[in-house]
Design a protein around this motif. Structure first.
Motif, PDB file in Angstrom:
ATOM      1  N   GLY A  60      73.668  27.570  20.046  1.00 44.07           N
ATOM      2  CA  GLY A  60      73.300  26.603  21.064  1.00 44.07           C
ATOM      3  C   GLY A  60      74.343  25.517  21.215  1.00 44.07           C
ATOM      4  O   GLY A  60      74.677  25.109  22.338  1.00 44.07           O
ATOM      5  N   ARG A  61      74.879  25.041  20.101  1.00 43.01           N
ATOM      6  CA  ARG A  61      75.891  23.978  20.181  1.00 43.01           C
ATOM      7  C   ARG A  61      77.160  24.480  20.862  1.00 43.01           C
ATOM      8  O   ARG A  61      77.800  23.741  21.621  1.00 43.01           O
ATOM      9  CB  ARG A  61      76.182  23.443  18.774  1.00 43.01           C
ATOM     10  N   ALA A  62      77.533  25.717  20.617  1.00 44.82           N
ATOM     11  CA  ALA A  62      78.717  26.272  21.276  1.00 44.82           C
ATOM     12  C   ALA A  62      78.516  26.326  22.784  1.00 44.82           C
ATOM     13  O   ALA A  62      79.421  25.982  23.565  1.00 44.82           O
ATOM     14  CB  ALA A  62      79.015  27.660  20.727  1.00 44.82           C
ATOM     15  N   ARG A  63      77.325  26.737  23.204  1.00 47.37           N
ATOM     16  CA  ARG A  63      77.069  26.844  24.640  1.00 47.37           C
ATOM     17  C   ARG A  63      76.892  25.478  25.298  1.00 47.37           C
ATOM     18  O   ARG A  63      77.249  25.308  26.472  1.00 47.37           O
ATOM     19  CB  ARG A  63      75.847  27.745  24.861  1.00 47.37           C
ATOM     20  N   ILE A  64      76.379  24.513  24.562  1.00 48.16           N
ATOM     21  CA  ILE A  64      76.351  23.138  25.075  1.00 48.16           C
ATOM     22  C   ILE A  64      77.772  22.647  25.305  1.00 48.16           C
ATOM     23  O   ILE A  64      78.077  22.003  26.323  1.00 48.16           O
ATOM     24  CB  ILE A  64      75.588  22.212  24.110  1.00 48.16           C
ATOM     25  N   ALA A  65      78.670  22.938  24.374  1.00 51.62           N
ATOM     26  CA  ALA A  65      80.075  22.533  24.536  1.00 51.62           C
ATOM     27  C   ALA A  65      80.690  23.180  25.768  1.00 51.62           C
ATOM     28  O   ALA A  65      81.500  22.558  26.473  1.00 51.62           O
ATOM     29  CB  ALA A  65      80.865  22.890  23.290  1.00 51.62           C
ATOM     30  N   LEU A  66      80.313  24.440  26.041  1.00 51.91           N
ATOM     31  CA  LEU A  66      80.827  25.112  27.231  1.00 51.91           C
ATOM     32  C   LEU A  66      80.364  24.390  28.491  1.00 51.91           C
ATOM     33  O   LEU A  66      81.167  24.115  29.398  1.00 51.91           O
ATOM     34  CB  LEU A  66      80.354  26.566  27.243  1.00 51.91           C
ATOM     35  N   ALA A  67      79.072  24.069  28.554  1.00 45.97           N
ATOM     36  CA  ALA A  67      78.568  23.334  29.709  1.00 45.97           C
ATOM     37  C   ALA A  67      79.235  21.964  29.819  1.00 45.97           C
ATOM     38  O   ALA A  67      79.570  21.510  30.920  1.00 45.97           O
ATOM     39  CB  ALA A  67      77.053  23.185  29.610  1.00 45.97           C
ATOM     40  N   ALA A  68      79.434  21.295  28.685  1.00 45.68           N
ATOM     41  CA  ALA A  68      80.073  19.977  28.694  1.00 45.68           C
ATOM     42  C   ALA A  68      81.503  20.058  29.215  1.00 45.68           C
ATOM     43  O   ALA A  68      81.980  19.144  29.895  1.00 45.68           O
ATOM     44  CB  ALA A  68      80.046  19.380  27.290  1.00 45.68           C
ATOM     45  N   ALA A  69      82.198  21.155  28.898  1.00 41.58           N
ATOM     46  CA  ALA A  69      83.558  21.329  29.413  1.00 41.58           C
ATOM     47  C   ALA A  69      83.550  21.408  30.932  1.00 41.58           C
ATOM     48  O   ALA A  69      84.388  20.792  31.609  1.00 41.58           O
ATOM     49  CB  ALA A  69      84.189  22.582  28.816  1.00 41.58           C
ATOM     50  N   TYR A  70      82.597  22.151  31.490  1.00 42.89           N
ATOM     51  CA  TYR A  70      82.509  22.246  32.949  1.00 42.89           C
ATOM     52  C   TYR A  70      82.102  20.923  33.582  1.00 42.89           C
ATOM     53  O   TYR A  70      82.476  20.632  34.720  1.00 42.89           O
ATOM     54  CB  TYR A  70      81.517  23.344  33.345  1.00 42.89           C
ATOM     55  N   LEU A  71      81.350  20.110  32.853  1.00 40.79           N
ATOM     56  CA  LEU A  71      80.906  18.812  33.356  1.00 40.79           C
ATOM     57  C   LEU A  71      81.976  17.739  33.202  1.00 40.79           C
ATOM     58  O   LEU A  71      81.797  16.618  33.679  1.00 40.79           O
ATOM     59  CB  LEU A  71      79.631  18.397  32.607  1.00 40.79           C
ATOM     60  N   ASN A  72      83.106  18.078  32.562  1.00 40.66           N
ATOM     61  CA  ASN A  72      84.140  17.081  32.259  1.00 40.66           C
ATOM     62  C   ASN A  72      83.537  15.940  31.435  1.00 40.66           C
ATOM     63  O   ASN A  72      83.870  14.767  31.616  1.00 40.66           O
ATOM     64  CB  ASN A  72      84.751  16.512  33.551  1.00 40.66           C
TER      65      ASN A  72
END
Length: 450
Positions: free
Chosen positions: A218-230
């Motif tokens: 879950g934390r890895a995928r949160i980081a992925l979303a955060a990358a797209y959100l800048n």
């Protein structure tokens, strides 16, 4: 910390932003000022304050996203400091009959407020436009279109990349979160029915993120979303994480999300869609692996995926295959027409941004600078950065120092280094107000532009 109820998030966010801007009051005796107000042709209101000992300069202030209430300064403390220094202030509410994303009327109403000031208060010797957050976008439009009406411009935490880019990178992040943590909402992210529905969607996404944070995957995928959100990786009350502390970076990105960020940006999308009369974002045809490669957080995401034993390529392919959101062409055209800037500059503009802005990522300055450069007006633009987290979290001294740098440019005809971090810091320190943290900084490229 406990997460606030989404029904109160908009008010809480507005209060937090205002509190961040206030700073300690100056110890100088408050100057006396005359207050003026009126109503414009479209029903918008305007207010103005003119000190008894007016120095002749007028600041035209564009307020940020929120209730369409007239404002003429970014905060109480900044207003008082400017009045004490002899500046007059004016600003409008924008049209109160429409969306809080009031870009349809804002620039027009700001120029109308300026005209009202001239007629009812007096003729300034110089006009400098100032804008904050969404008002920073309005301010950049005024800097583009204001020849003969304004002389220079100061932008604070401005949403200068514009509405289309904003909606698209936020869609990328929300789509990622919904795909992995809340699939029932993956097809409900746009064409929102009401602000209440948008708030409920934000509530569901936030709860899903809280659950996902409990596992490495879950934390890895949160980081992925955060990358797209800048999304900034420096949260309130924390120290900035080391460059190679990828887990620590994700923890601070999660803190932004858990503390109500989605509860602000998802309902704000409804306001943008209402203003444009349709969906203004799309991801059909977006290749999410390529999008991640452009992000400053790509290494962080790759490392967390490795640690979690997840196949990043599979997740990116899944996002690409499922990306089927299409925009309303008329709504996109409307947003491009009303809610973009940087196509040129008519007057000098200094933009100031915090380096860890969770609502308007500092990377927006890169997108804006590129647009201005392509228009051939880079000589008129300077950008400066404050080493601090949170949206619009400036001290009074930082705002006033920025204003003085713009004045130097107008007086001399050249920037002459007045907008460098060192010179801005020196200027702010000399004011004896509430300190400053200007820093040499270059923002990364904005992720999610189409």
């Amino acid at each position: 910390m406990p997460r606030p109820r989404l029904s109160t998030l908009a008010a809480a966010c507005a209060t937090a932003l205002a509190t961040a801007l206030l700073g300690p009051a100056t110890s100088a005796q408050a100057t006396t000022a005359d207050h003026y107000s009126g109503t414009l042709a479209d029903g918008a209101t305007w207010i103005a304050d003119k000190p008894v000992h007016w120095n002749g300069s007028l600041l035209l202030f564009s307020h940020g996203f929120g209730p369409t209430t007239a404002a003429d300064a970014p905060s109480t403390a900044v207003r008082q400091a400017l009045l004490n220094a002899g500046y007059a202030l004016v600003g409008s509410s924008y049209d109160p009959n429409g969306s809080m994303w009031a870009l349809d009327s804002a620039e027009r109403d700001q120029f109308a407020a300026l005209t009202a000031f001239r007629r009812q208060v007096g003729t300034p010797t110089r006009v400098i436009s100032v804008g904050q957050s969404m008002g920073g976008l309005i301010n950049a439009e005024i800097a583009r279109d204001g020849a003969g009406r304004v002389d220079g411009s100061l932008g604070l935490c401005g949403l200068v990349a514009g509405g289309v880019d904003l909606d698209n990178y936020q869609l990328d992040a929300e789509y990622t979160l919904a795909t992995f943590f809340d699939p029932a909402d993956a097809d409900k992210l746009v064409n929102l029915d009401s602000q209440a529905d948008a708030g409920a969607l934000a509530e569901r996404l936030t709860k899903a993120v809280e659950t996902a944070q409990q596992t490495p995957a879950g934390r890895a995928r949160i980081a992925l979303a955060a990358a797209y959100l800048n999304l900034a990786d420096w949260a309130p009350g924390q120290q900035p994480p080391p460059r190679d502390d990828f887990a620590g970076q994700e923890e601070q990105q999660y803190a932004w999300l858990a503390q109500g960020l989605l509860g602000f940006i998802v309902p704000a999308r409804w306001s943008v869609e209402r203003s444009a009369d349709g969906n203004t974002s799309w991801n059909k045809g977006v290749e999410y692996a390529g999008l991640l490669r452009k992000s400053a957080h790509a290494k962080q995401v790759e490392a967390l995926y490795r640690d979690a034993g997840l196949d990043l390529r599979n997740d990116l392919n899944r996002l690409t295959r499922g990306a089927d959101v299409t925009a309303d062409p008329a709504a996109v055209a409307h947003l491009k027409r009303t809610s973009t800037a940087g196509q040129g500059l008519a007057v000098p503009l200094l933009d100031i941004h915090t380096t860890a802005d969770q609502l308007v990522p500092v990377e927006q300055e890169s997108a804006f600078a590129g647009r201005v450069r392509r228009a051939g007006d880079s000589a008129l633009l300077r950008q400066a950065y404050v080493a601090r987290q949170s949206h619009c979290n400036f001290t009074t001294a930082e705002v006033v120092a920025g204003l003085h740098a713009v004045e130097h440019r107008l007086d001399s005809g050249h920037w002459d280094g007045s907008a460098t971090a060192a010179e801005l810091q020196h200027s702010a320190d000399g004011l004896g107000l509430d300190g400053a943290a200007f820093t040499d900084y270059r923002p990364s490229r904005l992720t999610g532009t189409r």
